[in-house]
Every structure is written in C-alpha cells, then in structure tokens.
Write a protein that holds these residues in place. Sequence first.
Motif, mmCIF file in Angstrom:
data_model
loop_
_atom_site.group_PDB
_atom_site.id
_atom_site.type_symbol
_atom_site.label_atom_id
_atom_site.label_comp_id
_atom_site.label_asym_id
_atom_site.label_seq_id
_atom_site.Cartn_x
_atom_site.Cartn_y
_atom_site.Cartn_z
ATOM 1 N N HIS A 10 -2.819 -1.058 -2.714
ATOM 2 C CA HIS A 10 -4.143 -1.140 -3.335
ATOM 3 C C HIS A 10 -4.772 0.230 -3.540
ATOM 4 C CE1 HIS A 10 -4.134 -5.388 -3.547
ATOM 5 N NE2 HIS A 10 -4.242 -5.598 -2.255
ATOM 6 N N LYS A 11 -4.195 1.251 -2.930
ATOM 7 C CA LYS A 11 -4.722 2.605 -3.138
ATOM 8 C C LYS A 11 -4.200 3.118 -4.480
ATOM 9 C CE LYS A 11 -6.889 6.366 -1.715
ATOM 10 N NZ LYS A 11 -7.642 6.419 -3.009
ATOM 11 N N GLY A 12 -5.050 3.853 -5.176
ATOM 12 C CA GLY A 12 -4.617 4.395 -6.447
ATOM 13 C C GLY A 12 -3.792 5.650 -6.266
ATOM 14 N N GLY A 13 -2.880 5.880 -7.223
ATOM 15 C CA GLY A 13 -2.172 7.145 -7.250
ATOM 16 C C GLY A 13 -1.238 7.397 -6.081
ATOM 17 N N SER A 44 1.417 1.773 -17.303
ATOM 18 C CA SER A 44 1.789 3.124 -16.913
ATOM 19 C C SER A 44 3.312 3.331 -16.921
ATOM 20 C CB SER A 44 1.189 3.403 -15.526
ATOM 21 O OG SER A 44 1.426 4.722 -15.133
ATOM 22 N N PRO A 122 -3.144 -0.969 -8.785
ATOM 23 C CA PRO A 122 -3.725 -0.939 -7.436
ATOM 24 C C PRO A 122 -4.793 -2.013 -7.198
ATOM 25 C CG PRO A 122 -4.539 0.909 -8.746
ATOM 26 C CD PRO A 122 -3.502 0.217 -9.568
ATOM 27 N N SER A 123 -5.267 -2.679 -8.253
ATOM 28 C CA SER A 123 -6.435 -3.534 -7.982
ATOM 29 C C SER A 123 -6.096 -4.812 -7.224
ATOM 30 C CB SER A 123 -7.171 -3.843 -9.276
ATOM 31 O OG SER A 123 -6.273 -4.191 -10.280
ATOM 32 N N LEU A 124 -7.133 -5.341 -6.559
ATOM 33 C CA LEU A 124 -7.047 -6.620 -5.824
ATOM 34 C C LEU A 124 -7.107 -7.693 -6.906
ATOM 35 C CD1 LEU A 124 -9.878 -5.639 -3.318
ATOM 36 C CD2 LEU A 124 -7.607 -6.332 -2.555
ATOM 37 N N GLU A 145 -2.054 10.386 4.136
ATOM 38 C CA GLU A 145 -3.399 10.975 4.149
ATOM 39 C C GLU A 145 -4.385 9.918 4.639
ATOM 40 O OE1 GLU A 145 -2.448 13.994 0.420
ATOM 41 O OE2 GLU A 145 -4.040 12.518 0.153
ATOM 42 N N VAL A 146 -5.515 10.387 5.143
ATOM 43 C CA VAL A 146 -6.497 9.489 5.749
ATOM 44 C C VAL A 146 -6.970 8.399 4.790
ATOM 45 C CG1 VAL A 146 -8.784 9.352 6.780
ATOM 46 C CG2 VAL A 146 -7.299 11.319 7.252
ATOM 47 N N LEU A 147 -7.307 8.803 3.551
ATOM 48 C CA LEU A 147 -7.852 7.807 2.621
ATOM 49 C C LEU A 147 -6.792 6.797 2.188
ATOM 50 C CD1 LEU A 147 -10.395 9.849 0.456
ATOM 51 C CD2 LEU A 147 -10.808 8.452 2.471
ATOM 52 N N LEU A 149 -4.990 5.162 4.432
ATOM 53 C CA LEU A 149 -4.872 4.169 5.508
ATOM 54 C C LEU A 149 -5.623 2.891 5.185
ATOM 55 C CD1 LEU A 149 -5.156 6.475 8.617
ATOM 56 C CD2 LEU A 149 -3.113 5.324 7.746
ATOM 57 N N GLN A 150 -6.750 3.057 4.527
ATOM 58 C CA GLN A 150 -7.530 1.884 4.193
ATOM 59 C C GLN A 150 -6.799 1.050 3.136
ATOM 60 O OE1 GLN A 150 -10.516 2.320 1.491
ATOM 61 N NE2 GLN A 150 -11.842 0.731 2.282
ATOM 62 N N LEU A 154 -5.501 -2.848 3.518
ATOM 63 C CA LEU A 154 -5.835 -3.847 2.489
ATOM 64 C C LEU A 154 -4.588 -4.531 1.944
ATOM 65 C CD1 LEU A 154 -8.611 -2.117 0.374
ATOM 66 C CD2 LEU A 154 -8.824 -4.259 1.608
ATOM 67 N N ASP A 157 -3.203 -6.914 4.454
ATOM 68 C CA ASP A 157 -3.979 -8.168 4.445
ATOM 69 C C ASP A 157 -3.534 -9.063 3.297
ATOM 70 O OD1 ASP A 157 -7.261 -6.792 5.344
ATOM 71 O OD2 ASP A 157 -5.512 -7.340 6.559
#
Lengths: 249, 249
Positions: A10-13, A44, A122-124, A145-147, A149-150, A154, A157
């Motif tokens: 779900h994270k971009g890039g 893409s 990446p979208s839900l 990278e930290v960002l 992890l979220q 996701l 889940d």
Amino acid sequence: FMQTIAIVNHKGGTGKTTTTVNLAVALAQNNLSVIAIDLDPQGSLSYYLQAVQPYTISEALTGEVPLTKIVVNREGVDILPANQRLADIELAMVNIPQREYLIKQLFERIIGYDFLLVDCSPSLSLLTVNALTAVKKVIIPMQLEVLSLQGLSLILDTVFGIKEQLNPNLQILGILPVMLDKRKKVTSEILEYLKTNIGLPLFSPIHTDVKAIEAPSFGKSILSYAPSSISAQDYRRVAQELLQSCEYH
Amino acid sequence: FMQTIAIVNHKGGTGKTTTTVNLAVALAQNNLSVIAIDLDPQGSLSYYLQAVQPYTISEALTGEVPLTKIVVNREGVDILPANQRLADIELAMVNIPQREYLIKQLFERIIGYDFLLVDCSPSLSLLTVNALTAVKKVIIPMQLEVLSLQGLSLILDTVFGIKEQLNPNLQILGILPVMLDKRKKVTSEILEYLKTNIGLPLFSPIHTDVKAIEAPSFGKSILSYAPSSISAQDYRRVAQELLQSCEYH
Ligand SMILES: Nc1ncnc2c1ncn2[C@@H]1O[C@H](COP(=O)(O)OP(=O)(O)OP(=O)(O)O)[C@@H](O)[C@H]1O
Ligand SMILES: Nc1ncnc2c1ncn2[C@@H]1O[C@H](COP(=O)(O)OP(=O)(O)OP(=O)(O)O)[C@@H](O)[C@H]1O
Ligand SMILES: [Mg+2]
Ligand SMILES: [Mg+2]
C-alpha cells in the motif's frame, strides 16, 4: 500448473512495477512461460514496457475483445496491459454481485503459463482486493525506511483480511527489500525489526542502482539494459529464490 | 487571508508526505500560523508526526466531533489527522450530492491560519478531487526519474480537468524536484525535459538526504531533527520561494 503471484504494497513507490517487470523477465530467462498483468489504472507497467495498446485488460473484463488480441510480448514475457479505463471499470465493479471475484474469473481464462505476476497500485482498492482474491501467492517489495513500515502493516492487514474472508489459500511468499543502500544505518535497524517482529520470509535484497532508474527510459528490463549491473544480479538471485519457494528445481 | 495548497502527485513515494510535514514546519518557523491536513486514508502524515488520534478528519466531516477536539499541534503546526475510517467515508461520499465539494465545505469552517496544506494520497480518487476543488494552489513533488513522468502527466490531466469543471481558480505553484541526486545522469535529462516541454515553475530541489529518512523514526520534521542537514536547508529555501510566490515579503 500456473503459479499466480501478486506484487503488492500500500506504500507508494516501493518498486512494485520495477519488480514485476524484472522478476517476470528473469523467470522467462529460465525458459519459463510468463505473463505479467498490469492491474494499476495508472498503467505504469504498460508505460514502462511500451505496451500501451488500444486493447487492454478492461476490454478483456468486459468481454469486448478476446485475450489473444490484447496480450503483447516484451522480452519473452506476455503482457496484459492497462490504461485509465481500468479506473472506470473499478468504479463500475462496485455494484456488481461477486465484485471481489471478477479478476479471479478472468484469470480462470488464462491458462498455459508457468507464472502469472500481477502488478498492483498502492491504493486500498477494489482492484487490489480482486488481485489478492485471485492469486495464491504474494510478494511485498518494500524500502527499509520508517515510512514504509506503516504501508507494510496496512498490506498485512489487507492480506490477512482477504485470507479470512475471500481466499483462505493466500500465502505470503515473503518481503522483498528494495532500493537497499547498506550505508544507511536505518536500513539495518528496519531489517532487524522485520526479522524479530514480523517474521515473514525475506528475499535477498535489490540494491539501489542507477541503472534500474535508467532502464525504463529505454523500455527495457534491467536484465536486458544492464545485465551485469547489481540490480540485475539481484533480480536473477531473487528469481532463483522464487523458483525454489515454488518448488522448481 | 488563508493560502490553501494541495501537495499532490499520482505517483507513489514522491515525498508528498515528507514535503507537507517539512514545508509546514518551515512556514511555521517564519512565524506563520499553519494547519496541515492529512487527506490520505493511510494516514501517513499522522503516522509520521505521531498524531494518530481517536478523533480525525472523518469525525469532522460527519460533524460528530468539533474541530477543536480533533486538531493537535506538532512543532508549531496544527494537524488535522486521518486514519482508515477516511476510506469508508470516501466510499460513502460517492452517493452524496455535490460529492466533490465536501472537503471545500469543511475548509470553509477552518479559519485563522495563514497557510493550509493538504497531504493527498497518490490514487486517482474522490478525496483527491475534493482536495483540488477545495484549494487555490497546487505543489507537485516529484523525483527526476523516468517512471515519474507518467505520474506527472496524470496529475496535470487531473488538475486541468478540475480547473475546467470544478475550480477555475486552481493554480499550479510549481513542481518540486525531490530526492535529487546530482550524480545520476537521468536527473539532468529529466530536468531538461521539464524545462523545455512542461514549462511549469520549478522550486529549488530537495536533495536526497539520509537524515530525511531518519527523521520520521523520531516523529520529527527534518528542521527539528537535523536543522543543518542539506534537506533542512532545502526545505527552508523552498518555504521562502513559496512565501514569495504567495506574495509574503
Ligand atoms: N533498485 C532500484 N534502484 C534505484 N531506483 C529504483 C530501483 N527500483 C526502482 N527504482 C525507482 O523507484 C521509483 C519507484 O519505482 P516503481 O514505480 O517501480 O514503484 P511502485 O511501487 O510501482 O510505485 P507506485 O506505488 O507508484 O505504483 C521509480 O522511479 C524507479 O525507477
Ligand atoms: N529528501 C529525501 N531523501 C531521502 N529520502 C527521502 C527524502 N524525502 C522523502 N524520502 C523518503 O522517501 C519515501 C517516500 O516519501 P513519502 O512517504 O513522503 O512519499 P509520498 O509521496 O507521501 O508517498 P505515498 O505516495 O505513499 O503517499 C519515504 O521513505 C521517505 O522517508
Ligand atoms: Mg507501480
Ligand atoms: Mg504520502
């Protein structure tokens, strides 16, 4: 027997598209028959491989055009391209009965390949739910990278939710660390965290490689653009690990 | 008079969230009153600044909870956080009359700030349409890489479409090059392409900076985590350019 694998995060890039292209070509170079499906309305993967066509996965979903007229070949891999019409299709899907199974039904018409890889946005989104309902296996490319992890929590889940409600056989093959730069200290911290707290299998990493950034401007996979570059070696290694985990020896 | 700016790009991982955080703090450090709105159902900005709250923008949109109970402050910036409930809200929005104006209506209840920045998700979504209908100005952070070009042309289509149909005053302040690595030759090629073919204003770039990757693990902007780092200097410079283009002298 066709291995079906969704490339999701779900994270971009996070190198989803780059990974789908390069892993598909690496598998094809092992003499396997591979199809790569672009399931991102932004198209893409289709843009990367210059597979932007009048007929796309949307026309396959509506049944307007047969698959043979849609699929194109790039570097030994068959490509089922997408364009923005897929965004309209996704909106229309919302009201269709069994709307999470539409991609699964499409994949049941795709036979004869050893591997089917799906590149997701990446979208839900309903398309990603469809992809995860349709495939047996999942690879999660992520940056250490930290960002990131979220995004990982996701997608985990999402995957576990779908395993519970729609696709009990869904299996996570592993996390693929991408754009690895060993000099960054946060890298080893995140790697440690993944090993101790997440406990999913980890593929060998794909290193940061300027060649990997240049390859798309020639419409080529890294394996054909710069076969001896570090990321090409990395993708070949990961393809071998993938074949092992899918029990090809 | 409140400046309202959306930080958008349909490409994933182009530093939208990092830019919203760091630009907001840089503006606040100029003694301006700033609110940063998380409009990504993944709540990345809220996660970054440890502003994950029981009450979010969703409760503001439904009117269940007043704004004063929702907004929190981080490093001198007011934050209107988001969480996954925003994904449900977005689905529900589809059937509401005037569904593109719901965020605009919310923003009309937000007064008193000099700057309002909105962090958007990369998807082609109703929330992003809402953001672009609600604000006057747009900044597009992007990496100078081939796969970023398609995201750029998509966001430009979106912006011009909205300008035509929903928000004639919408203005692109400029493109913000991010994660710039001068050593990559593709960088200067893409920069050249942007200058000759796209012709939008270009902000000074944000360089690749390992400090920028570490800052979120402390829940801090780069300006407070590493104020003399290269990306902190870059964000302060861009904040000045932003103030100039919004006519603050
Ligand atoms: N090994 C690598 N080294 C350096 N850059 C890379 C590498 N792999 C991918 N990139 C670059 O990172 C950017 C993001 O990659 P990519 O588009 O494949 O990610 P994605 O997860 O598919 O993005 P999206 O979420 O938008 O679909 C691209 O500009 C790509 O060229
Ligand atoms: N200047 C920089 N140098 C190095 N890394 C950076 C820099 N800015 C951002 N990053 C990293 O790049 C990744 C993507 O950044 P970010 O999450 O802000 O992008 P985004 O566009 O908001 O992503 P999404 O499309 O998922 O919303 C993060 O891991 C972030 O820490
Ligand atoms: Mg992609
Ligand atoms: Mg973001």
